[in-house]
Design a protein around this motif. Structure first.
Motif, PDB file in Angstrom:
ATOM      1  N   MET A 152     -99.216  -8.856  33.079  1.00 44.30           N
ATOM      2  CA  MET A 152    -100.124  -8.765  31.923  1.00 44.30           C
ATOM      3  C   MET A 152    -101.364  -7.988  32.334  1.00 44.30           C
ATOM      4  SD  MET A 152    -101.479 -12.734  32.240  1.00 44.30           S
ATOM      5  CE  MET A 152    -103.039 -12.499  31.383  1.00 44.30           C
ATOM      6  N   ASP A 153    -102.166  -7.588  31.352  1.00 46.28           N
ATOM      7  CA  ASP A 153    -103.489  -7.085  31.683  1.00 46.28           C
ATOM      8  C   ASP A 153    -104.317  -8.254  32.203  1.00 46.28           C
ATOM      9  OD1 ASP A 153    -103.756  -4.223  30.954  1.00 46.28           O
ATOM     10  OD2 ASP A 153    -103.182  -4.919  28.958  1.00 46.28           O
ATOM     11  N   GLU A 154    -105.134  -7.982  33.218  1.00 49.76           N
ATOM     12  CA  GLU A 154    -105.908  -9.038  33.869  1.00 49.76           C
ATOM     13  C   GLU A 154    -106.670  -9.895  32.845  1.00 49.76           C
ATOM     14  OE1 GLU A 154    -108.807  -7.566  36.652  1.00 49.76           O
ATOM     15  OE2 GLU A 154    -109.348  -9.571  37.332  1.00 49.76           O
ATOM     16  N   PHE A 155    -106.466 -11.201  32.914  1.00 52.60           N
ATOM     17  CA  PHE A 155    -107.093 -12.146  31.984  1.00 52.60           C
ATOM     18  C   PHE A 155    -106.874 -11.760  30.523  1.00 52.60           C
ATOM     19  CE2 PHE A 155    -109.442 -13.406  35.838  1.00 52.60           C
ATOM     20  CZ  PHE A 155    -109.236 -14.769  35.782  1.00 52.60           C
TER      21      PHE A 155
ATOM     22  N   GLU B 225    -102.132  -1.738  32.052  1.00 51.92           N
ATOM     23  CA  GLU B 225    -102.518  -0.990  33.250  1.00 51.92           C
ATOM     24  C   GLU B 225    -103.568  -1.749  34.063  1.00 51.92           C
ATOM     25  OE1 GLU B 225    -103.182   2.378  30.559  1.00 51.92           O
ATOM     26  OE2 GLU B 225    -102.494   3.661  32.185  1.00 51.92           O
ATOM     27  N   ASN B 226    -104.204  -2.785  33.450  1.00 51.96           N
ATOM     28  CA  ASN B 226    -105.271  -3.521  34.142  1.00 51.96           C
ATOM     29  C   ASN B 226    -104.726  -4.734  34.865  1.00 51.96           C
ATOM     30  OD1 ASN B 226    -107.013  -1.788  32.717  1.00 51.96           O
ATOM     31  ND2 ASN B 226    -107.265  -3.247  31.052  1.00 51.96           N
ATOM     32  N   SER B 227    -103.651  -4.579  35.635  1.00 55.58           N
ATOM     33  CA  SER B 227    -103.091  -5.726  36.353  1.00 55.58           C
ATOM     34  C   SER B 227    -103.320  -5.557  37.844  1.00 55.58           C
ATOM     35  CB  SER B 227    -101.584  -5.843  36.083  1.00 55.58           C
ATOM     36  OG  SER B 227    -100.981  -6.735  37.007  1.00 55.58           O
ATOM     37  N   HIS B 228    -103.722  -6.660  38.497  1.00 59.25           N
ATOM     38  CA  HIS B 228    -103.869  -6.640  39.953  1.00 59.25           C
ATOM     39  C   HIS B 228    -102.525  -6.342  40.619  1.00 59.25           C
ATOM     40  CE1 HIS B 228    -105.275  -7.738  43.928  1.00 59.25           C
ATOM     41  NE2 HIS B 228    -104.412  -8.728  44.023  1.00 59.25           N
ATOM     42  N   PHE B 229    -101.422  -6.623  39.915  1.00 59.19           N
ATOM     43  CA  PHE B 229    -100.088  -6.420  40.486  1.00 59.19           C
ATOM     44  C   PHE B 229     -99.438  -5.125  40.014  1.00 59.19           C
ATOM     45  CE2 PHE B 229    -100.935 -11.005  40.222  1.00 59.19           C
ATOM     46  CZ  PHE B 229    -100.972 -11.277  41.574  1.00 59.19           C
ATOM     47  N   GLY B 230    -100.230  -4.218  39.473  1.00 61.21           N
ATOM     48  CA  GLY B 230     -99.708  -2.917  39.070  1.00 61.21           C
ATOM     49  C   GLY B 230     -99.267  -2.881  37.624  1.00 61.21           C
ATOM     50  N   ALA B 231     -99.158  -1.661  37.097  1.00 62.72           N
ATOM     51  CA  ALA B 231     -98.811  -1.461  35.690  1.00 62.72           C
ATOM     52  C   ALA B 231     -97.358  -1.851  35.441  1.00 62.72           C
ATOM     53  CB  ALA B 231     -99.023  -0.005  35.301  1.00 62.72           C
ATOM     54  N   VAL B 232     -97.063  -2.202  34.173  1.00 59.59           N
ATOM     55  CA  VAL B 232     -95.684  -2.423  33.725  1.00 59.59           C
ATOM     56  C   VAL B 232     -95.209  -1.143  33.059  1.00 59.59           C
ATOM     57  CG1 VAL B 232     -94.200  -3.808  32.214  1.00 59.59           C
ATOM     58  CG2 VAL B 232     -96.146  -4.872  33.358  1.00 59.59           C
TER      59      VAL B 232
ATOM     60  N   GLY C 196    -111.211  -7.210  38.184  1.00 59.00           N
ATOM     61  CA  GLY C 196    -110.983  -5.773  38.095  1.00 59.00           C
ATOM     62  C   GLY C 196    -111.990  -5.101  37.170  1.00 59.00           C
ATOM     63  N   ALA C 197    -111.898  -3.769  37.068  1.00 57.51           N
ATOM     64  CA  ALA C 197    -112.917  -2.961  36.376  1.00 57.51           C
ATOM     65  C   ALA C 197    -113.062  -3.345  34.900  1.00 57.51           C
ATOM     66  CB  ALA C 197    -112.582  -1.485  36.518  1.00 57.51           C
TER      67      ALA C 197
END
Lengths: 495, 95
Positions: free
Chosen positions: A123-126, A133-140, A358-359
């Protein structure tokens, strides 16, 4: 389709008839994830041993008799929902090693119904983002076109269902985070009424907007899952104590005139959803879908949502404000990341939070902190809450003239990875058609209704009045009985 | 809306977020563009409109006043970065 890649309804029938076992179905899902997910990155954590144990238990319960209707059906949960004993990361470095001490209410309800949890989705972070694209584990990656995003924030759940890794997955929708990825990946996504499903155990982003919901291939499957998830919960004070309708029963009811099953239904078409901002291919597909609703007996009426254009600025005040407050709990003391080096307590907070978030999350915390700060509260947060009421009033007035409101889910089909990553305002404007339902607290769905010339899915969005999920799901079901857009699958290796 | 580096530093301070000077330079134009979007709200006439905080406009229900949760300290502290004797450890705050 028979076999282990069937829909939730199909699997439930096969499992009840003992044609397949849950262990077989679950193993097929795990095998498919192992074969395909390295390219998609839809899962952040797969619990193979736990899933097979739960599947064996479901098979035993079926053998004894008295198992729940969904017993043995494998599903996935978005990694923002707490799952006892399993990592729950919100796709953030802040919670990268966090193991949930308890289950979210909707997770417990689906477990009680007998579903088998195979893993947690990216998912996107939080839940902050529209592209995953905002995932600590990389984009899907989008299973239809790997160069494109799956949408967000529930991009992993959408991609997992689209790629037939699991028949269904949960998501959460704060500004479109179920409907937009459903549209981008060609699956059916339901955001229920705010208050219909408990937020207990959903890691909070924007509390007055966050709504748990589901992804599946059909409206029928969404009805089965919502029936299991919905209901009051004393641990969420915004959960509404109101009986849960028989959604699956509503869909199964026979229409008086089978050739015109939507006779008597008034479909509202707001001019604001059909304007210049909509991509031509999307507009044509949505127009054709509205034509199909007419063919099925519905009548269309023009309605107006004159202030829905203000949804984006209202949302990007309210959601970051509530996020900055909710995310203040991540301080490196009770759970989550803690910076390795710091001078004192205040420095530990600042470094922990700068390292852990993240940013995009940091950006929204800054926006939210600003709009809530001394001297700006009235001009932003209070003002946005007032305009929020005006937008909710627009929907109420429109529903005086129609039963459902139709339009595109998103202005375009899935965009390419990186296309909007450096321009937050363009990314935010992409949510223009989905935010209204969150601000007004209404149920809404995205259902597949076509493709662009280069093969990217397009979604039709339907809104209904609060707690009219049965009507919303029935309209979607009738559309899916007459069309096959929802049955199309991306070209991936068969299981 | 124009923001200065001091504004960004002040907001970051309130948010307990460390923001480096380079990051501050990068985020400042983004925040200005976002606030350009949000400032559309100022032109809307909201005279006499009550703010909407909860879409269903219901009141928080009261529950029975009884204990529903037992002691879960060990379970809940198992996810903490630093604990000792049932207490959360933080840097010294009193000299």
């Amino acid at each position: 389709m028979g076999g282990p890649l069937d829909t939730v309804a199909g699997l439930a029938r096969q499992l009840a008839a003992r044609e397949v076992s849950s262990v077989e179905v679950t193993r097929a899902a795990l095998d498919r994830i192992a074969a395909l997910d390295h390219a998609l990155n839809a899962f952040v954590n797969v619990d193979g041993d736990g899933a097979l144990a739960a599947a064996a238990a479901a098979d035993a319960a079926r053998a004894r008799g008295g198992a729940g209707p969904l017993a043995g059906v494998p599903i996935a949960h978005k990694d923002v929902l707490m799952t006892a004993g399993l990592p729950t990361t919100c796709a953030s470095r802040m919670l990268a090693t966090f193991v949930a001490p308890y289950d979210a209410h909707v997770v417990a309800r689906l477990k009680d119904a007998g579903t088998v949890l195979v893993g947690k989705t990216n998912m996107d972070e939080f839940a902050m983002g529209s592209s995953n694209e905002n995932s600590h584990f990389g984009a899907v990656r989008n299973p239809w076109q790997p160069a494109c995003v799956p949408g967000g924030s529930s991009g992993g759940s959408a991609a997992a269902v689209a790629a037939r890794l699991v028949p269904a997955a949960t998501g959460t929708d704060t500004g479109g985070s179920i409907r937009q990825p459903a549209s981008y990946t060609g699956v059916t996504g339901l955001k229920p009424t705010y208050g219909r499903c408990s937020r207990y155990g959903l890691v909070a982003f924007a509390s007055s907007l966050d709504t748990p919901g589901v992804f599946a291939r059909t409206a029928e499957d969404c009805a089965l899952l919502l029936g299991a998830m919905a209901g009051p919960d004393a641990r969420d004070s915004t959960s509404v104590d109101r009986p849960v309708d028989d959604y699956a029963g509503s869909l199964a009811a026979r229409p008086a005139d089978p050739s015109r099953p939507l006779a008597g239904l008034r479909v509202g078409l707001p001019a604001e959803f059909f304007g210049d901002g909509v991509d031509g291919e999307v507009a044509r597909a949505v127009d054709a879908a509205v034509g199909e609703l007419r063919r099925l007996g519905a009548q269309t009426v023009d309605v107006a949502l004159p202030r829905v254009g203000l949804s984006v600025p209202v949302y990007y005040v309210i959601a970051p404000a509530e996020a900055s407050s909710n995310l203040s709990r991540f301080d490196g003391v009770r759970y989550g990341h803690r910076a390795a080096e710091y001078r004192d307590l205040a420095d530990m907070y600042r470094r922990t939070r700068a390292e852990g978030f993240g940013a995009e999350v940091r950006r929204r915390i800054l926006i939210g902190t600003y709009v809530l700060s001394h001297g700006y509260y009235d001009a932003y947060y209070l003002k946005a809450q007032k305009v929020r009421r005006l937008i909710a009033d627009d929907f109420r007035a429109a529903f005086g003239r129609c039963d459902v409101i139709a339009g595109p889910t998103a202005p375009t089909a899935a965009f390419r990875l990186g296309d909007k990553a450096d321009d937050p305002v363009q990314m935010y404007l992409n949510d223009i058609f989905t935010i209204g339902a969150n601000l007004a607290g209404l149920p809404a769905m995205s259902i597949p209704c076509g493709f662009t010339g280069d093969g990217r899915p397009i979604g039709l969005q339907l809104h209904a009045p609060a707690f009219a999920e049965a009507r919303l799901l029935t309209v979607a079901h009738r559309f899916q009985q007459a069309t096959d857009w929802h049955a199309r699958a991306p070209a991936l290796p068969p299981a | 809306m124009k923001l200065t580096p001091d504004d960004v530093a002040r907001i970051a301070g309130l948010a307990r977020l460390e923001v480096t000077p380079e990051e501050s330079l990068a985020v400042q134009p983004q925040l200005e563009a976002i606030f350009g979007l949000l400032d559309q709200l100022a032109a809307v006439d909201t005279t006499g409109v009550a703010p909407l905080a909860h879409p269903q406009e219901c009141f928080a229900p009261l529950r029975e006043d009884r204990v529903t949760e037992g002691d879960q300290r060990e379970l809940l502290q198992s996810v903490a970065p630093a604990v000792e004797d049932g207490l959360y450890l933080v840097p010294k705050v009193i000299e």
